[in-house]
Design a protein around this motif. Structure first.
Motif, PDB file in Angstrom:
ATOM      1  N   UNK A  33      75.977  22.342 -60.474  1.00 14.03           N
ATOM      2  CA  UNK A  33      76.887  22.782 -61.531  1.00 14.03           C
ATOM      3  C   UNK A  33      77.068  24.349 -61.241  1.00 14.03           C
ATOM      4  N   UNK A  34      75.923  25.020 -61.229  1.00 12.04           N
ATOM      5  CA  UNK A  34      75.760  26.368 -60.978  1.00 12.04           C
ATOM      6  C   UNK A  34      76.320  26.799 -59.639  1.00 12.04           C
ATOM      7  N   UNK A  35      76.201  26.152 -58.512  1.00 12.86           N
ATOM      8  CA  UNK A  35      76.933  26.485 -57.306  1.00 12.86           C
ATOM      9  C   UNK A  35      78.259  26.503 -57.386  1.00 12.86           C
ATOM     10  N   UNK A  36      78.712  25.330 -57.943  1.00 11.30           N
ATOM     11  CA  UNK A  36      80.440  25.065 -58.330  1.00 11.30           C
ATOM     12  C   UNK A  36      80.811  26.439 -59.175  1.00 11.30           C
ATOM     13  N   UNK A  37      80.132  26.783 -60.022  1.00 10.24           N
ATOM     14  CA  UNK A  37      80.488  27.999 -60.854  1.00 10.24           C
ATOM     15  C   UNK A  37      80.972  29.149 -60.096  1.00 10.24           C
ATOM     16  N   UNK A  38      80.499  29.274 -58.735  1.00  6.59           N
ATOM     17  CA  UNK A  38      81.026  30.414 -58.365  1.00  6.59           C
ATOM     18  C   UNK A  38      82.408  30.252 -57.549  1.00  6.59           C
ATOM     19  N   UNK A  39      83.033  29.080 -57.817  1.00  7.47           N
ATOM     20  CA  UNK A  39      84.303  28.757 -57.292  1.00  7.47           C
ATOM     21  C   UNK A  39      85.213  28.152 -58.455  1.00  7.47           C
ATOM     22  N   UNK A  40      84.785  27.597 -59.486  1.00  3.62           N
ATOM     23  CA  UNK A  40      85.528  27.039 -60.272  1.00  3.62           C
ATOM     24  C   UNK A  40      84.659  27.359 -62.099  1.00  3.62           C
ATOM     25  N   UNK A  41      85.488  26.581 -62.836  1.00  4.48           N
ATOM     26  CA  UNK A  41      85.056  26.530 -64.033  1.00  4.48           C
ATOM     27  C   UNK A  41      84.120  25.440 -64.184  1.00  4.48           C
ATOM     28  N   UNK A  60      89.996  23.088 -53.876  1.00  6.12           N
ATOM     29  CA  UNK A  60      90.716  24.301 -54.033  1.00  6.12           C
ATOM     30  C   UNK A  60      92.295  23.972 -53.354  1.00  6.12           C
ATOM     31  N   UNK A  61      91.953  23.075 -52.244  1.00 10.20           N
ATOM     32  CA  UNK A  61      93.312  22.739 -51.736  1.00 10.20           C
ATOM     33  C   UNK A  61      94.252  21.734 -52.955  1.00 10.20           C
ATOM     34  N   UNK A  62      93.490  21.091 -53.567  1.00 13.43           N
ATOM     35  CA  UNK A  62      94.109  20.275 -54.655  1.00 13.43           C
ATOM     36  C   UNK A  62      94.358  21.225 -55.779  1.00 13.43           C
ATOM     37  N   UNK A  63      93.956  22.293 -55.769  1.00 16.79           N
ATOM     38  CA  UNK A  63      94.518  22.924 -57.221  1.00 16.79           C
ATOM     39  C   UNK A  63      93.610  22.961 -58.117  1.00 16.79           C
ATOM     40  N   UNK A  64      92.405  22.515 -57.872  1.00 17.76           N
ATOM     41  CA  UNK A  64      91.428  22.275 -59.082  1.00 17.76           C
ATOM     42  C   UNK A  64      90.922  23.814 -59.418  1.00 17.76           C
ATOM     43  N   UNK A  65      90.673  23.821 -60.904  1.00 16.28           N
ATOM     44  CA  UNK A  65      90.053  25.119 -61.321  1.00 16.28           C
ATOM     45  C   UNK A  65      88.785  24.697 -62.053  1.00 16.28           C
ATOM     46  N   UNK A  66      88.926  23.683 -62.731  1.00 16.01           N
ATOM     47  CA  UNK A  66      87.950  23.299 -63.647  1.00 16.01           C
ATOM     48  C   UNK A  66      87.198  21.718 -63.152  1.00 16.01           C
ATOM     49  N   UNK A  67      86.050  21.648 -63.189  1.00 17.66           N
ATOM     50  CA  UNK A  67      85.207  20.291 -62.652  1.00 17.66           C
ATOM     51  C   UNK A  67      84.112  20.201 -63.576  1.00 17.66           C
ATOM     52  N   UNK A  68      83.922  19.049 -63.874  1.00 19.15           N
ATOM     53  CA  UNK A  68      82.589  18.714 -64.634  1.00 19.15           C
ATOM     54  C   UNK A  68      81.898  17.517 -63.355  1.00 19.15           C
ATOM     55  N   UNK A  69      80.484  17.876 -63.559  1.00 19.78           N
ATOM     56  CA  UNK A  69      79.686  17.069 -62.768  1.00 19.78           C
ATOM     57  C   UNK A  69      79.078  15.761 -63.417  1.00 19.78           C
ATOM     58  N   UNK A  70      79.285  14.711 -62.802  1.00 21.99           N
ATOM     59  CA  UNK A  70      79.162  13.344 -63.811  1.00 21.99           C
ATOM     60  C   UNK A  70      77.797  12.742 -62.865  1.00 21.99           C
ATOM     61  N   UNK A  71      76.784  12.677 -63.541  1.00 22.05           N
ATOM     62  CA  UNK A  71      75.633  12.130 -62.850  1.00 22.05           C
ATOM     63  C   UNK A  71      75.591  10.587 -62.974  1.00 22.05           C
ATOM     64  N   UNK A  72      75.560   9.986 -61.814  1.00 24.43           N
ATOM     65  CA  UNK A  72      75.969   8.488 -61.770  1.00 24.43           C
ATOM     66  C   UNK A  72      74.278   7.745 -61.740  1.00 24.43           C
ATOM     67  N   UNK A  73      73.580   8.335 -62.650  1.00 25.14           N
ATOM     68  CA  UNK A  73      72.199   7.839 -62.777  1.00 25.14           C
ATOM     69  C   UNK A  73      72.138   7.151 -63.952  1.00 25.14           C
ATOM     70  N   UNK A  74      71.328   6.162 -63.941  1.00 25.95           N
ATOM     71  CA  UNK A  74      70.775   5.110 -64.924  1.00 25.95           C
ATOM     72  C   UNK A  74      70.065   5.973 -66.015  1.00 25.95           C
ATOM     73  N   UNK A  75      69.222   6.513 -65.665  1.00 24.75           N
ATOM     74  CA  UNK A  75      68.354   7.732 -66.675  1.00 24.75           C
ATOM     75  C   UNK A  75      68.177   8.881 -65.625  1.00 24.75           C
ATOM     76  N   UNK A  76      68.827   9.843 -66.216  1.00 25.18           N
ATOM     77  CA  UNK A  76      68.932  11.094 -65.621  1.00 25.18           C
ATOM     78  C   UNK A  76      67.613  12.137 -65.114  1.00 25.18           C
ATOM     79  N   UNK A  77      66.664  12.290 -66.234  1.00 30.37           N
ATOM     80  CA  UNK A  77      65.342  12.581 -65.976  1.00 30.37           C
ATOM     81  C   UNK A  77      65.403  14.009 -65.141  1.00 30.37           C
ATOM     82  N   UNK A  78      64.480  14.119 -64.251  1.00 33.67           N
ATOM     83  CA  UNK A  78      64.227  15.247 -63.382  1.00 33.67           C
ATOM     84  C   UNK A  78      65.515  15.518 -62.653  1.00 33.67           C
ATOM     85  N   UNK A  79      66.302  14.755 -62.148  1.00 36.19           N
ATOM     86  CA  UNK A  79      67.369  14.872 -61.321  1.00 36.19           C
ATOM     87  C   UNK A  79      68.506  15.701 -62.011  1.00 36.19           C
ATOM     88  N   UNK A  80      68.672  15.409 -63.460  1.00 37.44           N
ATOM     89  CA  UNK A  80      69.544  16.146 -64.496  1.00 37.44           C
ATOM     90  C   UNK A  80      69.107  17.445 -64.310  1.00 37.44           C
TER      91      UNK A  80
END
Length: 271
Positions: free
Chosen positions: A226-234, A198-218
């Motif tokens: 993503x859903x928690x961030x939706x409360x503050x950003x697009x 917010x301090x940096x002026x971010x309004x849009x953010x994308x979550x990038x999974x640094x996972x070789x294979x996402x699976x259940x973690x995705x």
């Protein structure tokens, strides 16, 4: 030595993977590509996750862990074996792989070598991370790279994780990082992350999974973040750059190239 007369096959490659209940086809695709790149060399798969192995067995698929596959390949009489570490970072899963190979080399008459983990060499790792960042970065959208991480802070290989974390933040002014289970875990730093964005002026953010294979973690963790961030950003999860619906690093060309090159190097060392 009489026993060595039973070693009649030349080379084998074992892809030592963690495994995934959801994204198992990713490993099968990788196996097919390795078979294409190394024609005439037999390729095998092993999985270290007992949960994955149990699930696969319930579905009638006969897969084994690395010690079991090494024993099978040794019994089949391969003289030279490359165990390819299909691990993003050289942390606990990779260290277990190394110890397993060392153990087999004490009694097997085969010549067994293991590759490095994927994020290991500075040049290749830096270029792969830079390429990843360039391919997903969009104007006016911040990137939150989420590394799986390891829960023990004195574990071998953590410098590799730290380098990736610091490099990604350094190359992009709108790049942020956290982990799932390692240093700076999302659950502990999310308030500060959101405050900083917010301090940096971010309004849009994308979550990038640094996972070789996402699976259940995705399905669980990335969606939750993503859903928690939706409360503050697009907010959204980064779009897949491949045929999969979900974002998996193992599908990226730069990651595949490192895996293939690592195997080539160990085959040369076998002589």
């Amino acid at each position: 030595m009489k026993r060595y007369r039973h070693y009649k096959s030349d080379k084998a490659i074992i892809l030592a993977c963690f495994g995934s209940v959801i994204e198992q086809d990713m490993y099968l695709d990788l196996k097919s590509e390795v078979e294409e790149k190394f024609k005439g060399v037999d390729v095998f798969l092993s999985f270290s996750s007992r949960m994955v192995l149990k699930d696969l067995h319930k579905r009638g698929m006969d897969y084994k862990n690395l010690p079991q596959v090494l024993a099978d390949v040794d019994m089949l009489g391969y003289k030279n074996i490359v165990v390819a570490s299909i691990n993003l970072f050289p942390t606990d899963e990779h260290e277990l792989l190394v110890r397993t190979v060392q153990g087999f080399n004490t009694f097997s008459l085969a010549n067994i070598r293991n590759t490095k983990a994927i994020i290991n060499k500075t040049k290749e790792s830096s270029l792969a991370l830079k390429s990843l960042n360039e391919s997903i970065t969009k104007e006016n959208r911040a990137n939150l790279y989420v590394i799986h991480g390891v829960p023990i802070l004195d574990l071998a290989g953590l410098s590799s994780v730290t380098y990736a974390d610091e490099f990604l933040k350094f190359i992009g002014k709108n790049n942020y990082t956290c982990s799932l289970e390692g240093a700076f875990p999302y659950y502990a730093v999310k308030d500060r992350l959101i405050e900083q964005m917010k301090s940096d002026g971010v309004t849009n953010v994308q979550v990038v999974p640094m996972l070789l294979v996402s699976g259940n973690h995705y399905i669980k963790d990335m969606v939750e973040i993503r859903d928690e961030l939706k409360e503050h950003f697009n907010s959204k999860i980064v779009e897949s750059k491949t045929k999969s619906d979900r974002f998996n690093l193992i599908e990226l060309d730069d990651i595949r190239s490192i895996i293939i090159q690592n195997i080539k190097e160990e085959i040369i060392k076998l002589g």
